[in-house]
Design a protein around this motif. Structure first.
Motif, mmCIF file in Angstrom:
data_model
loop_
_atom_site.group_PDB
_atom_site.id
_atom_site.type_symbol
_atom_site.label_atom_id
_atom_site.label_comp_id
_atom_site.label_asym_id
_atom_site.label_seq_id
_atom_site.Cartn_x
_atom_site.Cartn_y
_atom_site.Cartn_z
ATOM 1 N N LEU A 10 0.848 -1.076 0.106
ATOM 2 C CA LEU A 10 0.307 0.050 0.395
ATOM 3 C C LEU A 10 0.918 1.310 0.050
ATOM 4 N N LEU A 11 2.119 1.325 0.809
ATOM 5 C CA LEU A 11 2.796 2.259 0.670
ATOM 6 C C LEU A 11 3.403 2.640 -0.574
ATOM 7 N N GLU A 12 3.859 1.402 -1.283
ATOM 8 C CA GLU A 12 4.401 1.564 -2.437
ATOM 9 C C GLU A 12 3.249 2.081 -3.614
ATOM 10 N N VAL A 13 2.024 1.800 -3.549
ATOM 11 C CA VAL A 13 1.143 2.295 -4.353
ATOM 12 C C VAL A 13 0.999 3.728 -4.124
ATOM 13 N N GLU A 14 0.848 4.206 -2.683
ATOM 14 C CA GLU A 14 0.784 5.639 -2.509
ATOM 15 C C GLU A 14 1.890 6.350 -3.155
ATOM 16 N N ALA A 15 3.090 5.900 -2.899
ATOM 17 C CA ALA A 15 4.056 6.277 -3.583
ATOM 18 C C ALA A 15 4.163 6.697 -5.087
ATOM 19 N N GLU A 16 3.645 5.602 -5.525
ATOM 20 C CA GLU A 16 3.543 5.822 -7.153
ATOM 21 C C GLU A 16 2.487 6.734 -7.532
ATOM 22 N N ALA A 17 1.461 6.834 -6.765
ATOM 23 C CA ALA A 17 0.363 7.624 -6.867
ATOM 24 C C ALA A 17 0.703 9.021 -6.718
ATOM 25 N N SER A 18 1.528 9.395 -5.695
ATOM 26 C CA SER A 18 2.253 10.607 -5.349
ATOM 27 C C SER A 18 3.338 10.988 -6.423
ATOM 28 N N ALA A 19 3.984 10.039 -7.029
ATOM 29 C CA ALA A 19 5.154 10.527 -7.973
ATOM 30 C C ALA A 19 4.134 10.877 -9.178
ATOM 31 N N LEU A 20 3.010 10.293 -9.493
ATOM 32 C CA LEU A 20 2.209 10.442 -11.006
ATOM 33 C C LEU A 20 1.589 11.829 -10.729
ATOM 34 N N VAL A 21 0.901 12.146 -9.389
ATOM 35 C CA VAL A 21 0.488 13.566 -9.043
ATOM 36 C C VAL A 21 1.466 14.550 -9.310
ATOM 37 N N ASP A 22 2.674 14.328 -8.778
ATOM 38 C CA ASP A 22 3.723 15.229 -8.872
ATOM 39 C C ASP A 22 4.187 15.459 -10.400
ATOM 40 N N ASN A 23 4.261 14.315 -11.133
ATOM 41 C CA ASN A 23 4.606 14.689 -12.437
ATOM 42 C C ASN A 23 3.605 15.264 -13.390
ATOM 43 N N ALA A 24 2.353 14.949 -12.924
ATOM 44 C CA ALA A 24 1.150 15.528 -13.728
ATOM 45 C C ALA A 24 1.030 17.198 -13.190
ATOM 46 N N GLN A 25 1.512 17.531 -12.221
ATOM 47 C CA GLN A 25 1.472 18.720 -11.750
ATOM 48 C C GLN A 25 2.558 19.541 -12.441
ATOM 49 N N ALA A 26 3.741 19.043 -12.428
ATOM 50 C CA ALA A 26 4.882 19.509 -13.210
ATOM 51 C C ALA A 26 4.539 19.707 -14.473
ATOM 52 N N GLU A 27 3.913 18.817 -15.294
ATOM 53 C CA GLU A 27 3.411 19.100 -16.508
ATOM 54 C C GLU A 27 2.377 20.041 -16.763
ATOM 55 N N ALA A 28 1.418 20.076 -16.182
ATOM 56 C CA ALA A 28 0.320 21.118 -15.903
ATOM 57 C C ALA A 28 1.166 22.523 -15.850
ATOM 58 N N ASP A 29 1.996 22.562 -14.826
ATOM 59 C CA ASP A 29 2.807 24.010 -14.794
ATOM 60 C C ASP A 29 3.387 24.422 -16.132
ATOM 61 N N ARG A 30 4.402 23.326 -16.557
ATOM 62 C CA ARG A 30 5.097 23.531 -17.833
ATOM 63 C C ARG A 30 3.975 24.011 -19.028
ATOM 64 N N ARG A 31 2.929 23.404 -19.056
ATOM 65 C CA ARG A 31 2.182 23.682 -20.078
ATOM 66 C C ARG A 31 1.536 25.251 -19.874
ATOM 67 N N ILE A 32 1.023 25.393 -18.670
ATOM 68 C CA ILE A 32 0.487 27.006 -18.281
ATOM 69 C C ILE A 32 1.615 27.928 -18.331
ATOM 70 N N THR A 33 2.977 27.403 -18.343
ATOM 71 C CA THR A 33 3.961 28.527 -18.482
ATOM 72 C C THR A 33 4.217 28.812 -19.995
ATOM 73 N N GLU A 34 4.009 27.597 -20.648
ATOM 74 C CA GLU A 34 4.408 27.618 -22.111
ATOM 75 C C GLU A 34 3.124 28.547 -22.715
ATOM 76 N N GLY A 35 1.952 28.215 -22.164
ATOM 77 C CA GLY A 35 0.749 28.801 -22.803
ATOM 78 C C GLY A 35 0.889 30.509 -22.425
ATOM 79 N N GLU A 36 1.255 30.876 -21.468
ATOM 80 C CA GLU A 36 1.336 32.161 -21.100
ATOM 81 C C GLU A 36 2.495 33.086 -22.066
ATOM 82 N N LYS A 37 3.587 32.014 -22.190
ATOM 83 C CA LYS A 37 4.650 32.627 -22.994
ATOM 84 C C LYS A 37 4.091 32.793 -24.317
#
Length: 102
Positions: A10-37
């Motif tokens: 369960l901890l491994e699944v949570e860690a993977e989920a957390s990593a997915l959320v972090d990656n998704a947030q980073a991608e969203a931030d990158r896209r937002i920054t790119e769109g603003e530029k």
């Protein structure tokens, strides 16, 4: 499977989920920054074109107004020059005002 294995899993699944959320947030931030530029670049481009167009239009209008002013002033001067000058009548009028007491 014992309880520790389940918890570890369960901890491994949570860690993977957390990593997915972090990656998704980073991608969203990158896209937002790119769109603003991109939006800023398009805005600056359009704004620059419009200001250039308006400055040219302003310069042309200033020239038109100056030409019109010169024509009107020349026309006024010509109309003044065309008026008859009555020097003798003017002198008599001035003398009549200045010499009323005499």
């Amino acid at each position: 499977m014992d309880e520790q294995d389940v918890l570890r899993h369960l901890l491994e699944v949570e860690a993977e989920a957390s990593a997915l959320v972090d990656n998704a947030q980073a991608e969203a931030d990158r896209r937002i920054t790119e769109g603003e530029k991109q939006s800023r670049r398009l805005y600056d481009e359009r704004y620059g074109r419009e200001t250039d167009r308006l400055e040219i239009q302003y310069g042309e209008r200033i020239l038109q107004v100056k030409e019109d002013y010169k024509k009107q002033l020349d026309s006024y001067r010509e109309s003044l020059a065309a008026l008859p000058v009555h020097n003798e009548a003017f002198i008599r009028l001035v003398e009549s005002f200045l010499c009323q007491d005499r």
